[in-house]
Enzyme design. Structure first.
Site, mmCIF file in Angstrom:
data_model
loop_
_atom_site.group_PDB
_atom_site.id
_atom_site.type_symbol
_atom_site.label_atom_id
_atom_site.label_comp_id
_atom_site.label_asym_id
_atom_site.label_seq_id
_atom_site.Cartn_x
_atom_site.Cartn_y
_atom_site.Cartn_z
ATOM 1 N N LYS A 51 -10.499 10.767 -25.398
ATOM 2 C CA LYS A 51 -9.157 11.217 -25.662
ATOM 3 C C LYS A 51 -8.880 12.402 -24.913
ATOM 4 C CE LYS A 51 -9.471 8.701 -29.820
ATOM 5 N NZ LYS A 51 -9.939 8.588 -31.225
ATOM 6 N N GLN A 95 -11.059 12.008 -36.363
ATOM 7 C CA GLN A 95 -11.827 11.018 -35.833
ATOM 8 C C GLN A 95 -12.816 10.319 -36.849
ATOM 9 O OE1 GLN A 95 -11.874 9.662 -32.534
ATOM 10 N NE2 GLN A 95 -13.089 8.309 -33.542
ATOM 11 N N ASP A 118 -1.836 9.116 -35.488
ATOM 12 C CA ASP A 118 -2.731 7.965 -35.663
ATOM 13 C C ASP A 118 -1.966 6.785 -36.501
ATOM 14 O OD1 ASP A 118 -5.037 7.298 -34.428
ATOM 15 O OD2 ASP A 118 -6.053 7.921 -35.952
#
Length: 283
Positions: A51, A95, A118
């Site tokens: 990322k 994460q 997200d």
């Protein structure tokens, strides 16, 4: 036709790069993604690195906050709140998975909905359910971008079957497909006659987490087959679809790797830029 998500992502990255360059040229603040990594899970470290690399390629600012695996829930939520309040941060990603002992749902809930790139906060999930603007889960958004690239933007009259009902992929995908006027069926582990249902699909999306589960006898000739699965088998990445048996039947199919995976990261960047526009009053 084999549709490579990696190629589509590269094309979309070029557009994002141009946007970032225009922002720089106008002396505005650069969009910023903050990634919170807890513990030393090797897979999570690899995902976070990918990322960061993707951000670097298009000129997006990236912050990686590394926290010890034995951090308390309260300390983690304090860090998240600090990022919520940071005016230079547009998107926040926690994460997953978190180390044992930490509550993932509490952590996700702590992220401000307007920085939840997200798309996992209940407010964004509710916005999707009610067909209102919000951040879409990145993998589901990536699948829809792949379908659009393949010429399947308007799905009126199409039968779509989603294999899997996770909150991350299956459920949001079913809603997004309905918004494009598809007739949607969700197949899961408790479904009776799943194989027969799948074989009726014009568009079959596999997101069940079982390597090679979808074989040729699940697929109608000419169907579009999107493989969301990422399974590690003997050190190699395998999808949920048995590619060799299904590829000759499908009109369009995505491979694993280089299929949906690159599009997930691409949509994370896209969501971050959208968050920046909202924070700057542009959108």
């Amino acid at each position: 036709m084999i549709l490579y998500g990696s190629e589509l992502a590269a094309k979309l990255h070029e557009g994002m790069k141009e946007t970032i360059e225009q922002i720089k040229a106008s002396n505005q603040r650069i969009p910023c993604l903050s990634v919170i990594l807890v513990g030393d899970n090797p897979a999570s470290q690899s995902y976070v690195k990918s990322k960061a690399n993707a951000c670097h390629k298009i000129g997006l600012e990236n912050r990686t906050i590394r926290l010890a695996g034995d951090i308390s829930q309260e300390e983690l939520e304090k860090v998240i709140q600090e990022e919520n309040e940071n005016p230079n941060v547009d998107g926040i990603l926690v994460q997953l998975p978190l180390p044992e002992g930490l509550n993932e749902q509490r952590a996700l809930l702590a992220v401000s909905p307007d920085k939840d790139v997200d798309g996992l906060h209940p407010m964004n999930a509710g916005a999707l359910l009610l067909d209102r603007p919000g951040f879409l889960p990145c993998t589901a958004k990536g699948v829809m971008a792949i379908l659009k690239e393949a010429g399947y933007d308007d799905l009126t009259g199409k039968k779509a079957v989603v294999m899997g009902r996770s909150s991350l992929v299956g459920k949001p995908l079913a809603l997004l497909l309905q918004q494009k006027n598809a007739t949607v069926t969700v197949v899961h582990s408790k479904t009776v006659n799943a194989k027969e249902i799948c074989k009726e699909a014009d568009i079959l999306i596999a997101a069940i987490g079982k390597a090679g589960f979808v074989t040729a006898d699940y697929v109608r000739p000419g169907a579009v087959v999107i493989d969301v699965g990422i399974n590690r088998v003997e050190g190699k990445l395998k999808g949920d679809v048995d590619f060799d048996s299904v590829e000759p039947l499908a009109s369009i199919i995505t491979p694993v790797p280089k299929g949906v995976g690159p599009m997930t990261v691409c949509m994370l960047l896209d969501n971050t830029i959208e968050a920046w526009k909202k924070h700057e009053g542009i959108a």
